[in-house]
Design a protein around this motif. Sequence first.
Motif, PDB file in Angstrom:
ATOM      1  N   ALA A  67      13.507  -2.044   3.981  1.00 44.84           N
ATOM      2  CA  ALA A  67      14.385  -1.787   5.116  1.00 44.84           C
ATOM      3  C   ALA A  67      15.235  -0.551   4.799  1.00 44.84           C
ATOM      4  O   ALA A  67      15.366  -0.177   3.631  1.00 44.84           O
ATOM      5  N   PRO A  68      15.813   0.078   5.817  1.00 45.33           N
ATOM      6  CA  PRO A  68      16.605   1.293   5.569  1.00 45.33           C
ATOM      7  C   PRO A  68      17.777   1.086   4.609  1.00 45.33           C
ATOM      8  O   PRO A  68      18.163   2.014   3.893  1.00 45.33           O
ATOM      9  N   ASP A  69      18.325  -0.130   4.568  1.00 46.30           N
ATOM     10  CA  ASP A  69      19.526  -0.371   3.768  1.00 46.30           C
ATOM     11  C   ASP A  69      19.343  -1.480   2.723  1.00 46.30           C
ATOM     12  O   ASP A  69      20.315  -2.065   2.265  1.00 46.30           O
ATOM     13  N   GLU A  70      18.096  -1.778   2.358  1.00 47.56           N
ATOM     14  CA  GLU A  70      17.852  -2.895   1.446  1.00 47.56           C
ATOM     15  C   GLU A  70      16.592  -2.663   0.614  1.00 47.56           C
ATOM     16  O   GLU A  70      15.566  -2.230   1.131  1.00 47.56           O
ATOM     17  N   LYS A  71      16.684  -2.943  -0.661  1.00 45.16           N
ATOM     18  CA  LYS A  71      15.532  -2.878  -1.546  1.00 45.16           C
ATOM     19  C   LYS A  71      14.561  -4.013  -1.206  1.00 45.16           C
ATOM     20  O   LYS A  71      14.981  -5.060  -0.725  1.00 45.16           O
ATOM     21  N   MET A  72      13.256  -3.793  -1.467  1.00 41.44           N
ATOM     22  CA  MET A  72      12.272  -4.853  -1.277  1.00 41.44           C
ATOM     23  C   MET A  72      11.269  -4.833  -2.426  1.00 41.44           C
ATOM     24  O   MET A  72      10.866  -3.769  -2.890  1.00 41.44           O
ATOM     25  N   LYS A  73      10.886  -6.035  -2.869  1.00 43.38           N
ATOM     26  CA  LYS A  73       9.817  -6.169  -3.848  1.00 43.38           C
ATOM     27  C   LYS A  73       8.734  -7.052  -3.248  1.00 43.38           C
ATOM     28  O   LYS A  73       9.045  -8.085  -2.644  1.00 43.38           O
ATOM     29  N   HIS A  74       7.480  -6.616  -3.385  1.00 47.99           N
ATOM     30  CA  HIS A  74       6.381  -7.457  -2.918  1.00 47.99           C
ATOM     31  C   HIS A  74       5.208  -7.385  -3.875  1.00 47.99           C
ATOM     32  O   HIS A  74       5.114  -6.471  -4.699  1.00 47.99           O
ATOM     33  N   ILE A  75       4.347  -8.379  -3.760  1.00 47.50           N
ATOM     34  CA  ILE A  75       3.095  -8.368  -4.502  1.00 47.50           C
ATOM     35  C   ILE A  75       2.008  -8.011  -3.509  1.00 47.50           C
ATOM     36  O   ILE A  75       1.926  -8.595  -2.418  1.00 47.50           O
ATOM     37  N   SER A  76       1.201  -7.028  -3.879  1.00 49.15           N
ATOM     38  CA  SER A  76       0.092  -6.563  -3.063  1.00 49.15           C
ATOM     39  C   SER A  76      -1.206  -7.030  -3.711  1.00 49.15           C
ATOM     40  O   SER A  76      -1.430  -6.778  -4.894  1.00 49.15           O
ATOM     41  N   ILE A  77      -2.041  -7.706  -2.927  1.00 49.85           N
ATOM     42  CA  ILE A  77      -3.303  -8.230  -3.441  1.00 49.85           C
ATOM     43  C   ILE A  77      -4.428  -7.709  -2.554  1.00 49.85           C
ATOM     44  O   ILE A  77      -4.374  -7.839  -1.326  1.00 49.85           O
ATOM     45  N   GLN A  78      -5.411  -7.096  -3.180  1.00 54.50           N
ATOM     46  CA  GLN A  78      -6.574  -6.610  -2.451  1.00 54.50           C
ATOM     47  C   GLN A  78      -7.790  -6.595  -3.379  1.00 54.50           C
ATOM     48  O   GLN A  78      -7.662  -6.797  -4.567  1.00 54.50           O
ATOM     49  N   GLU A  79      -8.958  -6.352  -2.774  1.00 52.16           N
ATOM     50  CA  GLU A  79     -10.186  -6.269  -3.547  1.00 52.16           C
ATOM     51  C   GLU A  79     -10.766  -4.878  -3.423  1.00 52.16           C
ATOM     52  O   GLU A  79     -10.630  -4.226  -2.387  1.00 52.16           O
ATOM     53  N   ALA A  80     -11.442  -4.460  -4.491  1.00 53.87           N
ATOM     54  CA  ALA A  80     -12.134  -3.176  -4.477  1.00 53.87           C
ATOM     55  C   ALA A  80     -13.539  -3.365  -3.921  1.00 53.87           C
ATOM     56  O   ALA A  80     -14.165  -4.394  -4.138  1.00 53.87           O
ATOM     57  N   GLU A  81     -13.995  -2.378  -3.196  1.00 50.16           N
ATOM     58  CA  GLU A  81     -15.382  -2.359  -2.735  1.00 50.16           C
ATOM     59  C   GLU A  81     -16.036  -1.144  -3.369  1.00 50.16           C
ATOM     60  O   GLU A  81     -15.631  -0.009  -3.091  1.00 50.16           O
ATOM     61  N   SER A  82     -16.979  -1.378  -4.275  1.00 52.45           N
ATOM     62  CA  SER A  82     -17.619  -0.303  -5.053  1.00 52.45           C
ATOM     63  C   SER A  82     -16.558   0.537  -5.767  1.00 52.45           C
ATOM     64  O   SER A  82     -16.646   1.761  -5.795  1.00 52.45           O
ATOM     65  N   GLY A  83     -15.516  -0.123  -6.298  1.00 50.25           N
ATOM     66  CA  GLY A  83     -14.447   0.558  -7.016  1.00 50.25           C
ATOM     67  C   GLY A  83     -13.392   1.180  -6.119  1.00 50.25           C
ATOM     68  O   GLY A  83     -12.415   1.738  -6.586  1.00 50.25           O
ATOM     69  N   PHE A  84     -13.556   1.089  -4.814  1.00 49.20           N
ATOM     70  CA  PHE A  84     -12.678   1.724  -3.835  1.00 49.20           C
ATOM     71  C   PHE A  84     -11.724   0.692  -3.240  1.00 49.20           C
ATOM     72  O   PHE A  84     -12.151  -0.361  -2.788  1.00 49.20           O
TER      73      PHE A  84
END
Length: 134
Positions: A99-116
């Motif tokens: 947000a414009p006035d607040e720090k944020m921490k998140h966990i991002s989870i994804q999979e690679a497709e052919s290393g991409f």
Amino acid sequence: MELIPANERQTQKSDRSWFTGEVWLETINLAPAPARHRAVHVTFEAGARTAWHSHPLGQTIYVVEGGGVIGTRDALPRVIRAGDSVWLPPGEEHWHGAAPDEKMKHISIQEAESGFVTTWMEHVAEEDYSTLAE
């Protein structure tokens, strides 16, 4: 099995070509092939955000601290808070950050497709970042 002690995980500052503002990336796991799983703990300082991007196999975001904003091409940005999780389907163009006035921490989870993992696009316009859905 591979154990990665907390004090051995690498944290690095984000690449300015993909992020606006101060963002820190801490790799949780980059699973070796044939696995495709990737997880990153991301810290956004207030006002920081990603550029527009998409993931070939989708992305899950889990907010662990603070508050942020997430937007897609076909909807106004929405507020996200600690405890929220967001599923973004394969190929959906989106952005996310603090947000414009607040720090944020998140966990991002994804999979690679052919290393991409990610297709990066243009930076988010200030008007897109500052316009929230009602």
